[in-house]
Enzyme design. Structure first.
Site, PDB file in Angstrom:
ATOM      1  N   TYR A 242       0.854  -1.193   0.000  1.00 16.33           N
ATOM      2  CA  TYR A 242       0.000   0.000   0.000  1.00 16.33           C
ATOM      3  C   TYR A 242       0.886   1.238   0.000  1.00 16.33           C
ATOM      4  O   TYR A 242       1.845   1.320   0.783  1.00 16.33           O
ATOM      5  CB  TYR A 242      -0.885  -0.010   1.251  1.00 16.33           C
ATOM      6  CG  TYR A 242      -1.789   1.197   1.385  1.00 16.33           C
ATOM      7  CD1 TYR A 242      -2.838   1.399   0.498  1.00 16.33           C
ATOM      8  CD2 TYR A 242      -1.601   2.121   2.411  1.00 16.33           C
ATOM      9  CE1 TYR A 242      -3.675   2.497   0.617  1.00 16.33           C
ATOM     10  CE2 TYR A 242      -2.437   3.224   2.540  1.00 16.33           C
ATOM     11  CZ  TYR A 242      -3.465   3.410   1.642  1.00 16.33           C
ATOM     12  OH  TYR A 242      -4.297   4.497   1.760  1.00 16.33           O
TER      13      TYR A 242
ATOM     14  N   ASP B  19       9.248   2.691  -0.037  1.00 13.46           N
ATOM     15  CA  ASP B  19       8.225   3.317   0.800  1.00 13.46           C
ATOM     16  C   ASP B  19       8.470   2.852   2.230  1.00 13.46           C
ATOM     17  O   ASP B  19       8.106   1.735   2.615  1.00 13.46           O
ATOM     18  CB  ASP B  19       6.842   2.902   0.303  1.00 13.46           C
ATOM     19  CG  ASP B  19       5.719   3.574   1.096  1.00 13.46           C
ATOM     20  OD1 ASP B  19       5.971   3.991   2.246  1.00 13.46           O
ATOM     21  OD2 ASP B  19       4.589   3.656   0.581  1.00 13.46           O
TER      22      ASP B  19
ATOM     23  N   LYS C 189       4.405   9.343   9.007  1.00 15.08           N
ATOM     24  CA  LYS C 189       4.003   9.830  10.330  1.00 15.08           C
ATOM     25  C   LYS C 189       5.028   9.718  11.463  1.00 15.08           C
ATOM     26  O   LYS C 189       5.004  10.505  12.403  1.00 15.08           O
ATOM     27  CB  LYS C 189       2.706   9.127  10.719  1.00 15.08           C
ATOM     28  CG  LYS C 189       2.692   7.636  10.365  1.00 15.08           C
ATOM     29  CD  LYS C 189       1.290   7.156   9.978  1.00 15.08           C
ATOM     30  CE  LYS C 189       1.332   5.760   9.355  1.00 15.08           C
ATOM     31  NZ  LYS C 189       0.163   5.406   8.605  1.00 15.08           N
TER      32      LYS C 189
HETATM   33  N1  HOZ Z   1      -4.719   0.980   6.547  1.00 12.17           N
HETATM   34  C1  HOZ Z   1      -4.184   2.100   7.270  1.00 12.17           C
HETATM   35  C2  HOZ Z   1      -2.931   1.752   7.992  1.00 12.17           C
HETATM   36  N2  HOZ Z   1      -1.993   0.931   7.306  1.00 12.17           N
HETATM   37  C3  HOZ Z   1      -5.237   2.611   8.230  1.00 12.17           C
HETATM   38  C4  HOZ Z   1      -4.956   3.982   8.745  1.00 12.17           C
HETATM   39  C5  HOZ Z   1      -5.995   4.574   9.715  1.00 12.17           C
HETATM   40  O1  HOZ Z   1      -7.141   4.130   9.771  1.00 12.17           O
HETATM   41  O2  HOZ Z   1      -5.642   5.489  10.425  1.00 12.17           O
END
Ligand code: HOZ
Length: 427
Positions: A144, A239, A267
């Site tokens: 992702y 990434d 983050k």
């Molecule tokens: N799929 C996201 C984390 N890998 C979710 C992020 C979120 O809901 O804050």
């Protein structure tokens, strides 16, 4: 466990927010039930609006590596806030953070700060396309890289959790330049790159996959990636939104000794505040505006609060012994969960790189998206709910990672293992 207030808030939220959440996986759809609304967090714990507390292994999906609300970071944010929360003009702090990043990841000779990982990836891909004068990109199934149009192909957790195979609203014209290959499969990669010789600008990869659960790379996979991208004039983009500063101070690229052309961070370099970054060799980065023609901009880029939190977080992570402590605690948790599953006869395949941990309910092995998907998600949902009700917060999706922080104590870990024993026994 009392959850009335969370339930009430969830129904209110659904009136004004699509699905009641601001990011889909949080809605608990793949595990069933209703999300807990969080009131505050401190150290290893989350506290919900009904007064329940949970030992947290989601940690805001990774960045709270020091634990929640660490005193030094909070103090620094408060001081920074008193000086103003956004200027839309350069600050000395941005130089400091960029230098810390460059020192940790020398491949990032120049760094551009943005506001999220999605934004960083979008900009890095634009840069790779401009640099190579090619349109094609290659990504891996189950990885992702944010929610930009051309990267939503076979994109792991969020989409799969909700059973969204392809996203409506993304024109075919946008994805026609995106190729996908299976993770950890050198042969498939070679064939695909050869077939599209001189058409591909870059390969983008999570050097440790963290959005199909945790899937570590085989050593030959990352080496082949470097060799093939060099041989075919493509850029290699790591990434490291999840792995950067998480598996080691220098990220996965330092751990595995593979130098990418461009790196994405997220983050964690904002101590959990909204930040992203992309960077690489000066020769490539100089194409970014205003030094070059590739446009990218943002008022909140380099935001003083986020940058301050990032600097304080990295200062702490740089201290000796930090990654050893994370490793010890993560190994203790993984071993304990593994033993508990074994004793109960539950087939569990565990994956782990430092404090990034995965557990799949399948005999395994898990090496790519195809094998990750074999995990029994109904069993995961059962595990998730039993742990949640016992006061342990794991991700509400099989296809996310679990994380350890410096605030997790041996007692937290012991109690987690004990609860897992009870959960597995009831399967
Ligand atoms: N799929 C996201 C984390 N890998 C979710 C992020 C979120 O809901 O804050």
């Amino acid at each position: 466990m009392k959850t009335e207030r969370s339930q009430q808030l969830f129904s209110e939220a659904q009136q004004v927010i699509p699905g009641g959440v601001n990011s889909p996986v949080r809605a608990f759809r793949s595990v069933g039930g209703q999300p807990r609304f969080i009131a505050r967090a401190k150290g290893s714990r989350l506290y919900d609006v009904d007064g329940n507390s949970y030992i947290d292994y989601v940690l805001s999906w990774g960045p709270m590596i020091l634990g929640h609300a660490p005193a030094t970071v909070i103090k620094a944010i408060q001081q920074a806030a008193a000086n103003g929360t956004s200027y839309g003009a350069p600050t000395e702090l941005e130089i400091q953070l960029a230098m810390m990043i460059r020192e940790a990841l020398p491949s990032m000779e120049q760094v551009r700060l943005v506001s999220s990982g999605t934004e960083a990836v979008m900009s890095a891909i634009r840069l790779a396309r401009a640099y190579t004068k090619r349109d094609g990109i290659l990504k891996f199934e189950g990885c992702y890289h944010g929610h930009s149009d051309y990267l939503l192909a076979k994109a792991g957790s969020g989409l799969t959790t909700l059973g969204i195979p392809d996203c409506p609203g993304v024109p075919e014209d946008f994805t026609k330049h995106t190729l996908t290959a299976p993770y950890n499969n050198v042969q498939a990669l070679e064939q695909l790159i050869k077939r599209h010789d001189r058409q591909l600008a870059c390969v983008i990869v999570e050097p440790i996959a963290g959005n199909m659960g945790v899937v570590p790379p085989s050593p030959e996979f990352l080496q082949a990636l470097r060799k093939l991208t060099d041989a075919h004039g493509m850029l290699l983009i790591f990434d490291e939104v999840i792995s950067g500063f998480r598996v080691q101070y220098g990220g996965a690229q330092t751990l595995y000794g593979i130098t990418p052309d461009l790196t994405i961070l997220g983050k964690i370099i904002g101590g959990g505040l909204p930040v992203g970054a992309y960077g690489g060799a000066k020769d490539i980065m100089k194409m970014i505006a205003p030094s070059g023609p590739v446009y990218q901009a943002g008022t909140l880029s380099g935001n003083p609060l986020a940058v301050t939190a990032g600097i304080e977080t990295l200062k702490r992570l740089k201290k000796p012994g930090i990654y050893e402590q994370l490793e010890q605690r993560s190994a203790a948790l993984a071993d304990g969960l593994g033993n508990a599953a074994k004793q109960a006869g539950v087939p569990l395949t565990q994956t782990r790189v430092g404090s990034m941990m995965g557990a799949f309910f399948t005999p395994g092995p898990v090496v790519d998206w195809g094998s990750a998907k074999k995990s029994d998600t109904k069993v995961y949902a059962k595990f998730f709910h039993q742990m949640l009700d016992a006061g342990f917060y794991f991700a509400p999706s099989q296809f996310e990672a679990a994380f350890m922080s410096l605030a997790h104590t041996p007692r937290d870990i012991e109690s987690t293992i004990k609860a897992a024993h009870n959960a597995f026994k009831s399967f």
